[in-house]
Structures are given as structure tokens and as C-alpha cells.
Design a protein around this motif. Sequence first.
Motif, mmCIF file in Angstrom:
data_model
loop_
_atom_site.group_PDB
_atom_site.id
_atom_site.type_symbol
_atom_site.label_atom_id
_atom_site.label_comp_id
_atom_site.label_asym_id
_atom_site.label_seq_id
_atom_site.Cartn_x
_atom_site.Cartn_y
_atom_site.Cartn_z
ATOM 1 N N ALA A 195 0.804 -1.218 0.000
ATOM 2 C CA ALA A 195 0.000 0.000 0.000
ATOM 3 C C ALA A 195 0.842 1.275 0.000
ATOM 4 O O ALA A 195 0.657 2.152 -0.839
ATOM 5 C CB ALA A 195 -0.941 0.005 1.211
ATOM 6 N N HIS A 196 1.777 1.373 0.917
ATOM 7 C CA HIS A 196 2.533 2.615 1.075
ATOM 8 C C HIS A 196 3.420 2.909 -0.125
ATOM 9 O O HIS A 196 3.358 3.997 -0.718
ATOM 10 C CB HIS A 196 3.369 2.537 2.352
ATOM 11 C CG HIS A 196 4.188 3.762 2.613
ATOM 12 N ND1 HIS A 196 5.491 3.900 2.164
ATOM 13 C CD2 HIS A 196 3.895 4.922 3.252
ATOM 14 C CE1 HIS A 196 5.968 5.069 2.523
ATOM 15 N NE2 HIS A 196 5.018 5.718 3.184
ATOM 16 N N ASP A 197 4.268 1.967 -0.502
ATOM 17 C CA ASP A 197 5.235 2.212 -1.576
ATOM 18 C C ASP A 197 4.587 2.521 -2.923
ATOM 19 O O ASP A 197 5.016 3.453 -3.613
ATOM 20 C CB ASP A 197 6.188 1.020 -1.708
ATOM 21 C CG ASP A 197 7.166 0.922 -0.539
ATOM 22 O OD1 ASP A 197 7.150 1.818 0.324
ATOM 23 O OD2 ASP A 197 7.936 -0.061 -0.498
ATOM 24 N N PRO A 198 3.549 1.773 -3.353
ATOM 25 C CA PRO A 198 2.908 2.123 -4.632
ATOM 26 C C PRO A 198 2.301 3.514 -4.640
ATOM 27 O O PRO A 198 2.346 4.210 -5.655
ATOM 28 C CB PRO A 198 1.824 1.046 -4.787
ATOM 29 C CG PRO A 198 2.313 -0.106 -3.977
ATOM 30 C CD PRO A 198 3.015 0.517 -2.810
ATOM 31 N N VAL A 199 1.754 3.931 -3.500
ATOM 32 C CA VAL A 199 1.165 5.270 -3.406
ATOM 33 C C VAL A 199 2.249 6.337 -3.506
ATOM 34 O O VAL A 199 2.111 7.319 -4.251
ATOM 35 C CB VAL A 199 0.383 5.421 -2.095
ATOM 36 C CG1 VAL A 199 0.038 6.884 -1.835
ATOM 37 C CG2 VAL A 199 -0.891 4.590 -2.145
ATOM 38 N N ILE A 200 3.326 6.150 -2.763
ATOM 39 C CA ILE A 200 4.422 7.119 -2.800
ATOM 40 C C ILE A 200 4.997 7.223 -4.204
ATOM 41 O O ILE A 200 5.258 8.323 -4.717
ATOM 42 C CB ILE A 200 5.531 6.730 -1.796
ATOM 43 C CG1 ILE A 200 5.019 6.831 -0.357
ATOM 44 C CG2 ILE A 200 6.758 7.622 -1.985
ATOM 45 C CD1 ILE A 200 4.605 8.226 0.070
ATOM 46 N N GLU A 201 5.186 6.077 -4.854
ATOM 47 C CA GLU A 201 5.738 6.068 -6.207
ATOM 48 C C GLU A 201 4.828 6.819 -7.179
ATOM 49 O O GLU A 201 5.291 7.644 -7.974
ATOM 50 C CB GLU A 201 5.932 4.634 -6.678
ATOM 51 C CG GLU A 201 6.514 4.518 -8.079
ATOM 52 C CD GLU A 201 6.688 3.077 -8.535
ATOM 53 O OE1 GLU A 201 6.977 2.864 -9.722
ATOM 54 O OE2 GLU A 201 6.514 2.165 -7.699
ATOM 55 N N ALA A 202 3.527 6.540 -7.107
ATOM 56 C CA ALA A 202 2.582 7.197 -8.014
ATOM 57 C C ALA A 202 2.507 8.694 -7.741
ATOM 58 O O ALA A 202 2.518 9.521 -8.671
ATOM 59 C CB ALA A 202 1.200 6.563 -7.873
ATOM 60 N N LEU A 203 2.432 9.056 -6.465
ATOM 61 C CA LEU A 203 2.304 10.468 -6.107
ATOM 62 C C LEU A 203 3.577 11.238 -6.445
ATOM 63 O O LEU A 203 3.516 12.365 -6.952
ATOM 64 C CB LEU A 203 1.970 10.590 -4.620
ATOM 65 C CG LEU A 203 1.626 11.989 -4.105
ATOM 66 C CD1 LEU A 203 0.513 12.628 -4.924
ATOM 67 C CD2 LEU A 203 1.234 11.920 -2.631
ATOM 68 N N ALA A 204 4.727 10.638 -6.189
ATOM 69 C CA ALA A 204 5.991 11.298 -6.512
ATOM 70 C C ALA A 204 6.086 11.557 -8.012
ATOM 71 O O ALA A 204 6.562 12.620 -8.451
ATOM 72 C CB ALA A 204 7.173 10.444 -6.047
ATOM 73 N N GLY A 205 5.621 10.613 -8.811
ATOM 74 C CA GLY A 205 5.651 10.793 -10.254
ATOM 75 C C GLY A 205 4.801 11.968 -10.709
ATOM 76 O O GLY A 205 5.223 12.769 -11.559
ATOM 77 N N ARG A 206 3.615 12.100 -10.135
ATOM 78 C CA ARG A 206 2.739 13.215 -10.537
ATOM 79 C C ARG A 206 3.261 14.556 -10.016
ATOM 80 O O ARG A 206 3.168 15.583 -10.694
ATOM 81 C CB ARG A 206 1.317 12.983 -10.035
ATOM 82 C CG ARG A 206 0.659 11.746 -10.557
ATOM 83 C CD ARG A 206 0.799 11.554 -12.053
ATOM 84 N NE ARG A 206 -0.039 12.453 -12.847
ATOM 85 C CZ ARG A 206 -0.202 12.368 -14.145
ATOM 86 N NH1 ARG A 206 0.426 11.420 -14.824
ATOM 87 N NH2 ARG A 206 -0.976 13.222 -14.798
#
Length: 209
Positions: free
Chosen positions: A135-146
Motif C-alpha cells: 500500500a505505502h510504496d505504490p502510493v508514494i511512487e505514483a504520487l511522486a511521479g505526478r
Amino acid sequence: MSTAPARPRLVTDRRQRILDAAGPVFAEHGYERSSVDAIAKAAQVSKPTIYSHFGGKEQLFRIWVGEVARQTTEDAVRAVQAIDVTPKKWRASLVGATTDLVVAWHTECAASLARIANAEVGRDPEIFTVLRESAHDPVIEALAGRLAMLGNAGHLTVPDPVLAAKQLIALARTELDDISEFGTKPAPVTVVRRVVKVGVETFLLAYAA
């Protein structure tokens, strides 16, 4: 006619049936008081079938935690990945996507998972790793990209997108740990929306170009 091609589907369906049956058992009884017998009965499979698919109750529990964690955030991750970077829409889109994300983490399902995981992480530290990776890592990765894209578009100044993503989430959830008792109780959506909006506005004071 050979039925061999159907076997992988059968195996997958049986595995998912076990996971679906394990959820209510773990949610009601917790890890220690949940038995493989009870899960096998609920899934309508034999105990050896569960051991064949998962190796035992501990690994089944870890996989179940990971699956539920992914389910509670997958819609929010898609919302984050779709943040609009155009000049007229990026602010509202950032608020909306962050709200969707935080709401997903404070539903009844997420709260139930948090209660169970928090109770077991001391016994099995691997649970923390499962939650982070699911949960945490995929969210951080997606948000950091945007956020990086918003920086490239000139809307934000983002020297470290990953750090910025973590700070945005922290600000968006600042009051919710108290309201949700560290995520173990669902937070009203109206409260989440108010808290997130204030958190995003605070984030933009630091990062808006």
C-alpha cells in the motif's frame, strides 16, 4: 478431450476462495484464535489444500493482509496517477486525488485491517513490510511521479519528489490519527475532506512555484 489447460484457472480460483474465506475468520477472531480448520471449512477445501497453497496460517495471513491493503488503495492510486497537470485544473485535481487516497485509508475495511495488523506486527515484523510494499510504496511512487510532472509543468518546485509525496501525505493526514485512533476506526468522509484540503493547502505554501 484434455482438461489440462483448465488446471491453472482451477488452482487460481481455489487460492482466491481460500483468501476470501480467511478474511472474515481473521477479522472476527484475530490471528491467534483463527484456525486453519475454520478457514478450510469456510472455503470448503481440505486443510492440506491450504497448506499446499500457502504453507501455513502465518503465510496465509501475510498474503491476506497484502491483498486487502492493495484493494484499499488501488482506486486511490489510479486517481493519483490521473492528476491533471494543466494550469486550470492541477490544484483541484491534487486536492481530489489526495482526498481519494486518504479516504481509502480510513474506511471500515482499512480500519479493520489496521486493527488486526497492529495487533500482529510485534509477533511478526514481516507484516509491516507487507503493508509497506502493498500500500505505502505504490502510493508514494505514483504520487511522486505526478508531483514531478507538476514540477516540470512549472506549478511546483519539487527538488525531491519522493520526499514531497511523503510530506503531502503526512500533512493531509495530520489530524486523522487522533480522529481515527491511528487508523483503527473509520473517519467520516466529510471530516477527511476538510482535513485533507487544509493539509494540501499547507503543502502548497511550501511547494507552489
